[in-house]
Design a protein around this motif. Structure first.
Motif, PDB file in Angstrom:
ATOM      1  N   TRP A   1       0.813  -1.360   0.064  1.00  0.00           N
ATOM      2  CA  TRP A   1       0.014  -0.058   0.039  1.00  0.00           C
ATOM      3  C   TRP A   1       0.821   1.400   0.148  1.00  0.00           C
ATOM      4  O   TRP A   1       1.954   1.249   0.466  1.00  0.00           O
ATOM      5  CB  TRP A   1      -0.827   0.000   1.250  1.00  0.00           C
ATOM      6  N   GLY A   2       0.329   2.185  -0.741  1.00  0.00           N
ATOM      7  CA  GLY A   2       1.027   3.578  -0.695  1.00  0.00           C
ATOM      8  C   GLY A   2       0.582   4.514   0.402  1.00  0.00           C
ATOM      9  O   GLY A   2      -0.312   3.939   1.357  1.00  0.00           O
ATOM     10  N   GLN A   3       1.153   5.877   0.688  1.00  0.00           N
ATOM     11  CA  GLN A   3       0.512   6.610   1.731  1.00  0.00           C
ATOM     12  C   GLN A   3      -0.193   7.865   1.167  1.00  0.00           C
ATOM     13  O   GLN A   3       0.382   8.340   0.163  1.00  0.00           O
ATOM     14  CB  GLN A   3       1.798   6.877   2.589  1.00  0.00           C
ATOM     15  N   SER A   4      -1.206   8.261   1.743  1.00  0.00           N
ATOM     16  CA  SER A   4      -1.925   9.612   1.464  1.00  0.00           C
ATOM     17  C   SER A   4      -0.815  10.619   1.509  1.00  0.00           C
ATOM     18  O   SER A   4       0.058  10.715   2.363  1.00  0.00           O
ATOM     19  CB  SER A   4      -3.120   9.552   2.255  1.00  0.00           C
ATOM     20  N   SER A   5      -1.003  11.666   0.550  1.00  0.00           N
ATOM     21  CA  SER A   5      -0.233  12.976   0.834  1.00  0.00           C
ATOM     22  C   SER A   5      -0.816  13.652   1.985  1.00  0.00           C
ATOM     23  O   SER A   5      -0.163  14.603   2.301  1.00  0.00           O
ATOM     24  CB  SER A   5      -0.204  13.817  -0.502  1.00  0.00           C
ATOM     25  N   LEU A   6      -1.920  13.417   2.583  1.00  0.00           N
ATOM     26  CA  LEU A   6      -2.324  14.305   3.726  1.00  0.00           C
ATOM     27  C   LEU A   6      -1.898  13.592   5.077  1.00  0.00           C
ATOM     28  O   LEU A   6      -2.187  14.050   6.205  1.00  0.00           O
ATOM     29  CB  LEU A   6      -3.901  14.011   3.624  1.00  0.00           C
ATOM     30  N   ALA A   7      -1.239  12.152   4.818  1.00  0.00           N
ATOM     31  CA  ALA A   7      -0.861  11.492   6.263  1.00  0.00           C
ATOM     32  C   ALA A   7      -0.117  12.342   7.039  1.00  0.00           C
ATOM     33  O   ALA A   7      -0.464  12.343   8.303  1.00  0.00           O
ATOM     34  CB  ALA A   7      -0.096  10.261   5.916  1.00  0.00           C
ATOM     35  N   LYS A   8       1.018  13.026   6.696  1.00  0.00           N
ATOM     36  CA  LYS A   8       1.738  13.807   7.526  1.00  0.00           C
ATOM     37  C   LYS A   8       1.458  14.975   8.173  1.00  0.00           C
ATOM     38  O   LYS A   8       1.868  15.655   8.951  1.00  0.00           O
ATOM     39  CB  LYS A   8       3.145  13.738   6.931  1.00  0.00           C
ATOM     40  N   VAL A   9       0.596  15.654   7.320  1.00  0.00           N
ATOM     41  CA  VAL A   9      -0.118  16.823   7.830  1.00  0.00           C
ATOM     42  C   VAL A   9      -1.337  16.727   8.552  1.00  0.00           C
ATOM     43  O   VAL A   9      -2.034  17.933   8.716  1.00  0.00           O
ATOM     44  CB  VAL A   9       0.179  17.812   6.616  1.00  0.00           C
ATOM     45  N   LEU A  10      -2.023  15.830   8.726  1.00  0.00           N
ATOM     46  CA  LEU A  10      -3.230  15.927   9.268  1.00  0.00           C
ATOM     47  C   LEU A  10      -3.613  16.281  10.459  1.00  0.00           C
ATOM     48  O   LEU A  10      -4.714  16.962  10.991  1.00  0.00           O
ATOM     49  CB  LEU A  10      -3.686  14.166   9.319  1.00  0.00           C
ATOM     50  N   GLN A  11      -2.215  16.235  11.492  1.00  0.00           N
ATOM     51  CA  GLN A  11      -2.574  17.062  12.779  1.00  0.00           C
ATOM     52  C   GLN A  11      -2.616  18.480  12.575  1.00  0.00           C
ATOM     53  O   GLN A  11      -3.188  19.254  13.455  1.00  0.00           O
ATOM     54  CB  GLN A  11      -1.410  16.524  13.685  1.00  0.00           C
ATOM     55  N   VAL A  12      -1.791  18.816  11.604  1.00  0.00           N
ATOM     56  CA  VAL A  12      -1.875  20.396  11.348  1.00  0.00           C
ATOM     57  C   VAL A  12      -3.166  20.995  10.914  1.00  0.00           C
ATOM     58  O   VAL A  12      -3.569  21.800  11.215  1.00  0.00           O
ATOM     59  CB  VAL A  12      -0.676  20.650  10.358  1.00  0.00           C
TER      60      VAL A  12
ATOM     61  N   GLU B   1      -4.196  38.049  16.319  1.00  0.00           N
ATOM     62  CA  GLU B   1      -2.961  36.915  16.658  1.00  0.00           C
ATOM     63  C   GLU B   1      -3.663  35.623  16.238  1.00  0.00           C
ATOM     64  O   GLU B   1      -2.856  34.736  15.911  1.00  0.00           O
ATOM     65  CB  GLU B   1      -2.976  36.720  18.200  1.00  0.00           C
ATOM     66  N   LEU B   2      -4.806  35.340  16.478  1.00  0.00           N
ATOM     67  CA  LEU B   2      -5.487  34.232  15.724  1.00  0.00           C
ATOM     68  C   LEU B   2      -5.277  33.942  14.148  1.00  0.00           C
ATOM     69  O   LEU B   2      -4.837  32.934  13.468  1.00  0.00           O
ATOM     70  CB  LEU B   2      -7.045  33.843  15.890  1.00  0.00           C
ATOM     71  N   ARG B   3      -5.238  34.942  13.627  1.00  0.00           N
ATOM     72  CA  ARG B   3      -5.126  34.903  12.027  1.00  0.00           C
ATOM     73  C   ARG B   3      -3.429  34.748  11.978  1.00  0.00           C
ATOM     74  O   ARG B   3      -3.306  34.099  10.892  1.00  0.00           O
ATOM     75  CB  ARG B   3      -5.626  36.174  11.540  1.00  0.00           C
ATOM     76  N   GLU B   4      -2.799  35.276  12.516  1.00  0.00           N
ATOM     77  CA  GLU B   4      -1.441  35.213  12.242  1.00  0.00           C
ATOM     78  C   GLU B   4      -1.026  33.710  12.540  1.00  0.00           C
ATOM     79  O   GLU B   4      -0.166  32.938  11.989  1.00  0.00           O
ATOM     80  CB  GLU B   4      -0.670  36.194  13.135  1.00  0.00           C
ATOM     81  N   HIS B   5      -1.689  33.166  13.682  1.00  0.00           N
ATOM     82  CA  HIS B   5      -1.459  31.581  14.020  1.00  0.00           C
ATOM     83  C   HIS B   5      -1.974  30.825  12.889  1.00  0.00           C
ATOM     84  O   HIS B   5      -1.235  29.908  12.543  1.00  0.00           O
ATOM     85  CB  HIS B   5      -2.124  31.478  15.324  1.00  0.00           C
ATOM     86  N   VAL B   6      -2.898  31.332  12.166  1.00  0.00           N
ATOM     87  CA  VAL B   6      -3.348  30.286  11.038  1.00  0.00           C
ATOM     88  C   VAL B   6      -2.541  30.351   9.919  1.00  0.00           C
ATOM     89  O   VAL B   6      -2.138  29.465   9.187  1.00  0.00           O
ATOM     90  CB  VAL B   6      -5.001  30.910  10.657  1.00  0.00           C
ATOM     91  N   HIS B   7      -1.907  31.526   9.591  1.00  0.00           N
ATOM     92  CA  HIS B   7      -0.760  31.632   8.732  1.00  0.00           C
ATOM     93  C   HIS B   7       0.427  30.739   9.158  1.00  0.00           C
ATOM     94  O   HIS B   7       0.967  30.241   7.931  1.00  0.00           O
ATOM     95  CB  HIS B   7      -0.422  33.000   8.315  1.00  0.00           C
ATOM     96  N   ASP B   8       0.720  30.653  10.325  1.00  0.00           N
ATOM     97  CA  ASP B   8       2.002  30.004  10.572  1.00  0.00           C
ATOM     98  C   ASP B   8       1.683  28.367  10.553  1.00  0.00           C
ATOM     99  O   ASP B   8       2.543  27.649   9.766  1.00  0.00           O
ATOM    100  CB  ASP B   8       2.217  30.354  12.220  1.00  0.00           C
ATOM    101  N   LEU B   9       0.429  27.982  10.819  1.00  0.00           N
ATOM    102  CA  LEU B   9       0.010  26.822  10.549  1.00  0.00           C
ATOM    103  C   LEU B   9      -0.221  26.223   9.066  1.00  0.00           C
ATOM    104  O   LEU B   9       0.275  25.127   8.915  1.00  0.00           O
ATOM    105  CB  LEU B   9      -1.495  26.377  11.533  1.00  0.00           C
ATOM    106  N   ALA B  10      -0.584  27.129   8.148  1.00  0.00           N
ATOM    107  CA  ALA B  10      -0.599  26.816   6.578  1.00  0.00           C
ATOM    108  C   ALA B  10       0.767  26.795   6.391  1.00  0.00           C
ATOM    109  O   ALA B  10       1.205  25.876   5.561  1.00  0.00           O
ATOM    110  CB  ALA B  10      -1.241  28.031   6.028  1.00  0.00           C
ATOM    111  N   ASP B  11       1.548  27.626   6.799  1.00  0.00           N
ATOM    112  CA  ASP B  11       3.131  27.436   6.410  1.00  0.00           C
ATOM    113  C   ASP B  11       3.670  26.204   6.809  1.00  0.00           C
ATOM    114  O   ASP B  11       4.383  25.624   6.028  1.00  0.00           O
ATOM    115  CB  ASP B  11       3.964  28.779   7.044  1.00  0.00           C
ATOM    116  N   ARG B  12       3.409  25.974   7.969  1.00  0.00           N
ATOM    117  CA  ARG B  12       3.886  24.643   8.592  1.00  0.00           C
ATOM    118  C   ARG B  12       3.569  23.528   7.772  1.00  0.00           C
ATOM    119  O   ARG B  12       4.245  22.471   7.447  1.00  0.00           O
ATOM    120  CB  ARG B  12       3.388  24.474  10.133  1.00  0.00           C
TER     121      ARG B  12
END
Length: 627
Positions: A347-358, A420-431
């Motif tokens: 089986w292969g691995q989904s491209s979402l697997a490593k970033v699902l917690q983000v 602050e929340l919106r900046e946190h969202v941008h940080d999470l998207a970058d992560r």
């Protein structure tokens, strides 16, 4: 005494952090994943099917609906703004490139060489046939359907078949949740299995008086058996029965299929296929059966459903699909993993697997931002010292509040928290972009005015290059196998256009996926061709990869050669053959003019009289000296 918690590490353990997915001893939550907990599903496939459903929920913005089953109605308040789907679409676009093209090595030589050989002609013919088939079968759409499943779920599956009515091979995309390969304990998961099931449940249909059923389509490689025909069992079910004849002594002996031979040394049956030179003892059998769930009382799984309760389907040609011999020695199924599987894994691995917690944190931050924006747009106000304690206040434009002498009105400003929340969202998207190896330029979120130089842009795409390189590596031989199966099915179906064709190593080539410097590549190509260090075929492929609107290498090469008069003149000087020059230009050679008739001068009217004297004896001539 406390028990140590069992740690499960398998192809799906990246989802263990979710209690909904990994309950006691790794069994998925049955209310959320009833399909995975079906009695006929093997235990080793439960976590895989549950993972597919979880990933599909994220892709469709329905993760909160699954969470509600365990966490209660509060989980439905989570905001889901489509970030997982956006990541899937971006990765899918880069994996497939701008376009896909079927190529057969050596096909370019059919038009590039002045005197093409037989191998080049065969390669060109197969390439043309495959491209025509791809247009008729809508192959680009099938590839999009399967590849989206592979990127989002980790696995994609193609199922091929020969359609006698259409007179061509058909290809369909199948949901990997229906795909159950039988991999034994001693088998290598990286190799293709000898038996494959496609199985799913059919709900009860009261209008048609149909109970809940299980349908299973099975492909199996097994030794060639005697010929069979449609028959009826003792209980009235349609089955296939072996054909027999009387050997003259009153004994019934089985009948061999057309072209089959009995091997006297082994007692088996062999067959020579159109794509093999050596006899083969294997063939592929197809079974399409249905069971009523009420009839399955024992401990059965997808591979051990009893034949006694099966109802076999009948094909359009009247053949009962009960171990029907397909007259091919391969299973017409291609499994496409999204990533290169681990050693001995299937089986292969989904491209979402490593970033699902983000993505979970993104959903939580988006939910908090939505709540904070409500208090920012309609601020909270505290009023004290009101003149009339029974008065009710409504905050709106033009509102008037009557306060006492010590009255005070205070507004609570929550805009800083929202910022602050919106900046946190941008940080999470970058992560998420960093972990998934998708730079901002690949996601299309970079400001064009802030785009770096071409060299810096190419360096920033380095992680994307490694990501796409690994994903295309996992797909390369799979599509070569698919195109090989297509050629074999046309040979087995005896299509007249494919008569005498030899199976060629065709490939599905994906197009470029990142921006290119078209002007720079055009200059490189021009210099290379002029200097004679690269061929025209290679130059045209470089231009195609750079995004130039060239549809076909051979056609473009013919158009270029048709206007290369200087090259034609040099060819004429080198060969001295006008037919070869005309062929190079794609024109008809002019007819050779008839040579003019040679006219001899008329004979003299004064004939010369020979007086018999020797001219050397003439004194006027001297003795050889000067006169």
């Amino acid at each position: 005494m406390t028990r140590a918690k069992a740690v499960i590490i398998d192809a799906w353990s990246w989802l263990n952090y979710k209690p909904l997915y990994s309950e006691t001893r790794g069994v998925p939550y049955r209310r959320a994943f009833p399909e995975a907990a079906a009695t006929w599903v093997p235990p080793e496939d439960e976590r895989r099917l549950a993972a597919y459903k979880m990933l599909a929920a994220y892709d469709q913005n329905q993760a909160a609906e699954l969470a509600e089953l365990r966490d209660g109605p509060e989980a439905r308040d989570r905001r889901e703004f489509g970030d997982p789907s956006m990541f899937v679409e971006a990765i899918l676009a880069h994996v497939l490139g701008r376009e896909q093209q079927i190529t057969v090595p050596g096909a370019e030589a059919q038009t590039a060489d002045i005197t093409p050989d037989t191998e080049a002609a065969t390669a060109d013919r197969v390439q043309t046939l495959l491209r025509d088939w791809a247009d008729d079968e809508l192959l680009p759409m099938r590839v999009q359907q399967t590849e989206r499943k592979a990127v989002s779920l980790g696995d994609g599956v193609y199922r091929l078949a020969w359609d006698p009515a259409k007179q061509r091979a058909t290809v369909r995309s199948v949901d990997p949740g229906f795909y159950f390969p039988i991999i034994g304990e001693d088998d290598d998961g990286g190799e293709f299995p000898q038996r494959v099931h496609f199985c799913w449940e059919l709900p009860e249909d009261k209008r048609r008086d149909l109970k809940a059923r299980i349908r299973r389509i099975t492909y199996e490689l097994a030794p060639i058996g005697p010929a069979t025909a449609a028959g009826v069992s003792e209980d009235g079910r349609a089955i296939r029965a072996p054909l027999t004849v009387d050997d003259g002594d009153g004994n019934l002996v089985p009948v061999l299929g057309l072209g089959d031979l009995a091997d006297p040394t082994t007692g088996g049956i062999t067959r020579i296929y159109a794509w093999n030179e050596q006899p083969s003892h294997l063939t592929c059998y197809l079974t399409d059966a249905t069971w009523n769930l009420d009839d399955l009382k024992g401990d059965y799984d997808v591979d051990s459903l009893p034949d006694t309760h099966a109802s076999y389907a009948t094909g359009a040609d009247g053949e009962v699909l009960d171990h029907l011999d397909l007259l091919i020695d391969f299973i017409p199924v291609v499994h496409v993993p999204n990533t290169v599987p681990s050693a001995e894994e299937h089986w292969g691995q989904s491209s979402l697997a490593k970033v699902l917690q983000v993505f979970d944190d993104l959903q939580g931050s988006d939910t908090d931002s939505s709540r904070a924006s409500a208090t920012t747009g309609l601020p909270m106000i505290a009023i004290s010292g009101v003149a009339d304690s029974r008065a009710e206040f409504n905050v709106k434009p033009g509102a008037l509040f009557k306060l006492g002498e010590t009255g005070k009105l205070t507004a609570v400003d929550t805009s800083s928290a929202l910022r602050e929340l919106r900046e946190h969202v941008h940080d999470l998207a970058d992560r998420a972009a960093t972990v998934s190896r998708l730079p901002a330029v690949a996601l299309g979120t970079i400001d064009p005015s802030k785009a770096p130089s071409g060299y810096a842009l190419d360096i920033s795409l380095g992680p994307l290059d490694s990501l796409i390189g690994g994903m295309r590596l996992a797909r390369d031989h799979k599509y070569t196998l698919l195109l090989k199966f297509v050629q074999r099915l046309h040979l087995a179906g005896q299509h007249p256009d494919w008569a005498g064709v030899q199976v060629q190593p065709a490939r599905l080539v994906f197009g470029p996926y990142k921006p290119t410097d078209k002007a720079g590549i055009l200059e490189q190509v021009t210099t290379g061709v002029t200097g004679g260090v690269i061929s025209k075929e290679t130059a045209i492929r470089m231009l195609m990869e750079a995004g130039f609107p060239i549809e076909d290498v051979e056609d473009e090469l013919e158009r270029i050669d048709a206007r290369s008069f200087e090259a034609a003149r040099l060819l004429a000087d080198a060969l001295g053959n006008p037919d070869e020059v005309a062929k190079f230009l794609g024109r008809e050679a002019p007819d050779e003019p008839e040579p003019p008739t040679i006219v001899l001068p008329p004979a003299s009217t004064n004939p010369v009289v020979d007086d018999g004297e020797d001219p050397a004896a003439d004194p006027a001539q001297g003795s050889g000296g000067n006169a």
